[in-house]
Design a protein around this motif. Structure first.
Motif: not given
Length: 194
Positions: A128-129, A145-156, A108-115
């Motif tokens: 969709a975006k 925990c950071v890795e967990y959240v990153v993986v969690h969101e990428l799984v979506h 997968v690829h996330c086009v844009h990360w924001t904090i």
């Protein structure tokens, strides 16, 4: 080394080449250690411990209470809302590192990360975006925990909802994801990812 008991309190007996008997209460659990000369009999050591019983109980309680207070202060400091520039920079690096690690593995690829400083979630994903937002407060959380959240969101990006398929992906990519989630909640900021 040997374990003896002063009433219900376990005491580790360590015989050494020393002249005097020494008594220690170790944080954080109040473990009791007595070091004694080789020549001293166990009966003499028990007599010494019996005489020090009140001291052991009192100091053990103080050590345990202090450790608990330190733990609570540490958790409170981890939940402060303000984040330093250094913490923010480290979080950005961690997100980039884990995105670079997991995107190729997951395909997968996330086009844009924001904090953002979010109040109800650790992260969120707009499928969709192909954009992901990460909570600024992760800057004060353990790296796993950071890795967990990153993986969690990428799984979506593979599965938008929190169904069985989603949890199967989480287990495949991060077999200990439930422990990481629990750790994140124990850090005093029990919010959720989506």
């Amino acid at each position: 080394m040997k374990t003896i008991f002063v009433h219900d309190i376990p005491v580790t007996l360590d015989r050494r080449r020393i002249k005097n008997v020494n008594l220690y209460i170790r944080p954080p659990h109040g473990d009791v250690l007595v070091t004694a000369p080789m020549r001293l009999s166990e009966a003499q050591i028990m007599k010494f411990l019996s005489e020090k019983e009140d001291w052991i109980i009192r100091h053990r309680e103080q050590v345990i209470a202090r450790a608990k207070e330190d733990r609570e202060n540490s958790l409170r400091s981890m939940t402060r809302r303000s984040v330093t520039k250094e913490e923010l920079a480290r979080l950005k690096e961690q997100i980039a590192q884990y995105a670079g690690k997991w995107e190729p593995i997951m395909g997968v690829h996330c086009v844009h990360w924001t904090i953002r400083d979010m109040k109800s979630r650790w992260g969120s994903c707009t499928v969709a975006k192909k954009t992901i937002r990460i909570n600024l407060q992760l800057a004060r959380k353990p790296e796993e925990c950071v890795e967990y959240v990153v993986v969690h969101e990428l799984v979506h990006l593979l599965e938008p909802s929190h169904n069985e398929r989603f949890h199967a992906y989480m287990k495949e990519f991060l077999p200990d994801y439930k422990e990481r989630k629990r750790l994140l909640e124990e850090c005093g900021f029990s919010e959720r990812s989506s």
